[in-house]
Scaffold this active site. Structure first.
Site, PDB file in Angstrom:
ATOM      1  N   GLU A 185       0.812  -1.216   0.000  1.00 16.39           N
ATOM      2  CA  GLU A 185       0.000   0.000   0.000  1.00 16.39           C
ATOM      3  C   GLU A 185       0.849   1.271   0.000  1.00 16.39           C
ATOM      4  O   GLU A 185       0.382   2.338   0.398  1.00 16.39           O
ATOM      5  CB  GLU A 185      -0.936  -0.014   1.202  1.00 16.39           C
ATOM      6  CG  GLU A 185      -1.925  -1.158   1.160  1.00 16.39           C
ATOM      7  CD  GLU A 185      -2.883  -1.130   2.322  1.00 16.39           C
ATOM      8  OE1 GLU A 185      -3.855  -0.363   2.273  1.00 16.39           O
ATOM      9  OE2 GLU A 185      -2.655  -1.871   3.287  1.00 16.39           O
ATOM     10  N   LYS A 229      -6.576 -10.241  10.058  1.00 17.71           N
ATOM     11  CA  LYS A 229      -8.013 -10.496   9.943  1.00 17.71           C
ATOM     12  C   LYS A 229      -8.452 -11.734  10.722  1.00 17.71           C
ATOM     13  O   LYS A 229      -9.558 -11.775  11.259  1.00 17.71           O
ATOM     14  CB  LYS A 229      -8.401 -10.637   8.471  1.00 17.71           C
ATOM     15  CG  LYS A 229      -8.196  -9.357   7.654  1.00 17.71           C
ATOM     16  CD  LYS A 229      -8.540  -9.574   6.193  1.00 17.71           C
ATOM     17  CE  LYS A 229      -8.356  -8.315   5.363  1.00 17.71           C
ATOM     18  NZ  LYS A 229      -6.942  -7.888   5.277  1.00 17.71           N
ATOM     19  N   SER A 239      -6.323  -2.662   1.802  1.00 16.49           N
ATOM     20  CA  SER A 239      -6.786  -2.116   0.521  1.00 16.49           C
ATOM     21  C   SER A 239      -7.103  -3.210  -0.491  1.00 16.49           C
ATOM     22  O   SER A 239      -6.919  -3.050  -1.690  1.00 16.49           O
ATOM     23  CB  SER A 239      -5.751  -1.146  -0.064  1.00 16.49           C
ATOM     24  OG  SER A 239      -5.751   0.058   0.657  1.00 16.49           O
ATOM     25  N   SER A 240      -7.564  -4.359   0.025  1.00 17.95           N
ATOM     26  CA  SER A 240      -7.995  -5.488  -0.814  1.00 17.95           C
ATOM     27  C   SER A 240      -6.875  -6.062  -1.669  1.00 17.95           C
ATOM     28  O   SER A 240      -7.123  -6.713  -2.686  1.00 17.95           O
ATOM     29  CB  SER A 240      -9.184  -5.083  -1.701  1.00 17.95           C
ATOM     30  OG  SER A 240     -10.255  -4.649  -0.911  1.00 17.95           O
ATOM     31  N   GLU A 293     -13.339 -16.979   3.581  1.00 22.36           N
ATOM     32  CA  GLU A 293     -14.502 -16.389   4.242  1.00 22.36           C
ATOM     33  C   GLU A 293     -15.775 -16.578   3.428  1.00 22.36           C
ATOM     34  O   GLU A 293     -15.765 -16.501   2.191  1.00 22.36           O
ATOM     35  CB  GLU A 293     -14.217 -14.897   4.441  1.00 22.36           C
ATOM     36  CG  GLU A 293     -15.146 -14.181   5.381  1.00 22.36           C
ATOM     37  CD  GLU A 293     -14.661 -12.765   5.632  1.00 22.36           C
ATOM     38  OE1 GLU A 293     -14.766 -12.314   6.768  1.00 22.36           O
ATOM     39  OE2 GLU A 293     -14.165 -12.110   4.687  1.00 22.36           O
ATOM     40  N   GLU A 294     -16.843 -16.812   4.135  1.00 21.26           N
ATOM     41  CA  GLU A 294     -18.180 -16.898   3.540  1.00 21.26           C
ATOM     42  C   GLU A 294     -18.524 -15.595   2.814  1.00 21.26           C
ATOM     43  O   GLU A 294     -18.215 -14.498   3.294  1.00 21.26           O
ATOM     44  CB  GLU A 294     -19.184 -17.147   4.669  1.00 21.26           C
ATOM     45  CG  GLU A 294     -20.628 -17.072   4.276  1.00 21.26           C
ATOM     46  CD  GLU A 294     -21.555 -17.030   5.486  1.00 21.26           C
ATOM     47  OE1 GLU A 294     -22.765 -17.243   5.276  1.00 21.26           O
ATOM     48  OE2 GLU A 294     -21.083 -16.780   6.611  1.00 21.26           O
ATOM     49  N   THR A 295     -19.157 -15.714   1.671  1.00 25.21           N
ATOM     50  CA  THR A 295     -19.625 -14.533   0.946  1.00 25.21           C
ATOM     51  C   THR A 295     -20.915 -14.022   1.574  1.00 25.21           C
ATOM     52  O   THR A 295     -21.865 -14.788   1.777  1.00 25.21           O
ATOM     53  CB  THR A 295     -19.885 -14.860  -0.532  1.00 25.21           C
ATOM     54  OG1 THR A 295     -18.658 -15.215  -1.151  1.00 25.21           O
ATOM     55  CG2 THR A 295     -20.478 -13.666  -1.265  1.00 25.21           C
ATOM     56  N   ILE A 296     -20.912 -12.754   1.920  1.00 31.81           N
ATOM     57  CA  ILE A 296     -22.104 -12.110   2.454  1.00 31.81           C
ATOM     58  C   ILE A 296     -22.684 -11.206   1.372  1.00 31.81           C
ATOM     59  O   ILE A 296     -21.978 -10.354   0.823  1.00 31.81           O
ATOM     60  CB  ILE A 296     -21.773 -11.276   3.710  1.00 31.81           C
ATOM     61  CG1 ILE A 296     -21.164 -12.159   4.805  1.00 31.81           C
ATOM     62  CG2 ILE A 296     -23.015 -10.552   4.212  1.00 31.81           C
ATOM     63  CD1 ILE A 296     -22.104 -13.213   5.359  1.00 31.81           C
ATOM     64  N   ASP A 320     -15.756  -1.684   9.028  1.00 33.68           N
ATOM     65  CA  ASP A 320     -16.520  -2.013   7.834  1.00 33.68           C
ATOM     66  C   ASP A 320     -17.498  -3.156   8.097  1.00 33.68           C
ATOM     67  O   ASP A 320     -17.160  -4.133   8.780  1.00 33.68           O
ATOM     68  CB  ASP A 320     -15.581  -2.414   6.695  1.00 33.68           C
ATOM     69  CG  ASP A 320     -14.563  -1.326   6.360  1.00 33.68           C
ATOM     70  OD1 ASP A 320     -14.732  -0.195   6.835  1.00 33.68           O
ATOM     71  OD2 ASP A 320     -13.607  -1.630   5.622  1.00 33.68           O
ATOM     72  N   SER A 331     -11.284   9.125   0.368  1.00 26.51           N
ATOM     73  CA  SER A 331     -11.362   8.179   1.482  1.00 26.51           C
ATOM     74  C   SER A 331     -12.577   8.457   2.363  1.00 26.51           C
ATOM     75  O   SER A 331     -12.929   9.610   2.628  1.00 26.51           O
ATOM     76  CB  SER A 331     -10.087   8.231   2.323  1.00 26.51           C
ATOM     77  OG  SER A 331      -8.981   7.768   1.590  1.00 26.51           O
TER      78      SER A 331
END
Length: 353
Positions: free
Chosen positions: A15, A135, A187-188, A217-220, A300, A324
């Site tokens: 980043e 995370k 930042s993904s 991770e599960e998709t929400i 988030d 931002s």
């Protein structure tokens, strides 16, 4: 008297460029009647350099600088060491403002240096920075305080020796599509969405380029919303809610959608049920406290159609660029960037009084 504020930016993380963008916003909005602003840039190779001004950041010429400058860990000096032409001098420092995103800037490592130096600094401390950057461990903490979040599986670099077994474990716990994320990247960077086993394997290999720990991770399915938090040891405040509207062609709000696609938009205080707004604010403040946050963070969430609020992640040094969400949300609450910077610096000084 003016305070000597050292703004540190760049860094040897993925980043780096975003950090430089954030730094220009911070520097341009600092009140020069109150602060002597001293700029220190860290190159991608890890070289610490004294920087003359914002223009050098904007055109990238600062990376060619020859004057080295770094924070001394010697608590008796509380200074910036400046090396030039075979000599050195110590520049007294009142407060450090790190504008460093990602690894080696937002993960507690550089905060440890600041703690050794005993120089006040803006933002979260070592523990909050470290666990929030990771995370997997953030999710463990959030589980403990009972806030809803997506199902997840932790994959380690060592699991690549038996990758088929690791993918079996992921598929057993989480249905496709699955998000695959480096545990400690921001930042993904390195994030992918896998629709099947072949894509899962490719996503794991992409994520491990950025970190040895990977979050599957599960998709929400829901609206991507964010809340800005500002707090110290005595009180925590949160803003209204902001919403991310990724460009239609983006599979998700990835790095390119955030910074390179003009079709991606952010909306401050979007329409949604008041109960959802209240829940997002309450959860943001609770998570900030749970990780021992200090100063600033952006939390988030996803908002499902049912109204369920699902935690996504916390950023302890959120972006400060012109697009931002963090400064935009506080501005909507009546706190402009110069006043926001003053508040963060005052908090940093208070922590050490």
């Amino acid at each position: 008297m003016k305070k000597n504020v050292v703004v540190i930016f760049g860094g040897d993380s993925s980043e780096h460029d975003v950090s430089c963008l954030s730094a220009t916003t911070v520097i341009k909005n600092m009140d020069t009647e109150k602060y002597n602003v001293i700029l220190v840039g860290i190159t991608k190779e890890g070289k610490w350099l004294l920087v003359d001004g914002v223009k050098d950041i904007e055109d990238g010429s600062w990376r060619e600088g020859e004057v080295k400058a770094f924070i001394s860990p010697d608590t008796t000096t509380r200074s910036l060491v400046i090396l030039a032409e075979g000599t050195y001098k110590l520049q007294k420092v009142d407060v450090i403002f790190p504008v460093l995103h990602g690894m080696n800037g937002e993960d507690g490592t550089v905060q440890g240096l600041f703690e050794l130096s005993k120089i006040p600094y803006v933002g979260c401390g070592v523990l909050a920075s470290a666990v929030s950057m990771d995370k997997v461990y953030t999710k463990i903490i959030v589980d403990h305080i009972g806030i809803d979040q997506a199902k997840f599986v932790h994959v380690r670099e060592s699991d690549f020796e038996h990758l088929e077994e690791a993918m079996d474990r992921v598929e057993k716990e989480i249905p496709y599509p699955i998000f695959v994320k480096p545990s400690c990247a921001g930042s993904s960077k390195g994030v992918s969405k896998a629709e099947n086993r072949k894509e899962l394997e490719a996503a794991l290999y992409e994520a491990v380029k950025h970190d040895r720990n990977i979050l599957c991770e599960e998709t929400i399915v829901g609206r991507e919303v964010e809340c800005a938090v500002l707090g110290d040891r005595t009180q925590v405040k949160s803003t209204c809610v902001g919403e991310i509207l990724a460009a239609e062609e983006a599979a998700f709000y990835d790095f390119d959608a955030k910074y390179n696609n003009a079709e991606s938009k952010t909306v401050v205080d979007p329409e949604m049920p008041e109960e959802s707004k209240r829940k997002i604010k309450e959860d943001a403040e609770a998570i900030f406290r749970a990780v021992d946050g200090f100063g600033l963070s952006r939390v988030d969430f996803f908002l499902e159609e049912s109204g369920r609020v699902v935690f996504n992640e916390i950023n302890t040094l959120p972006g400060f660029t012109s697009i931002s969400m963090y400064p935009m949300l506080w501005k909507a609450c009546g706190l402009d960037i110069p006043e926001l910077l003053d508040t963060l610096i005052d908090q940093a000084m208070t922590r050490y009084r």
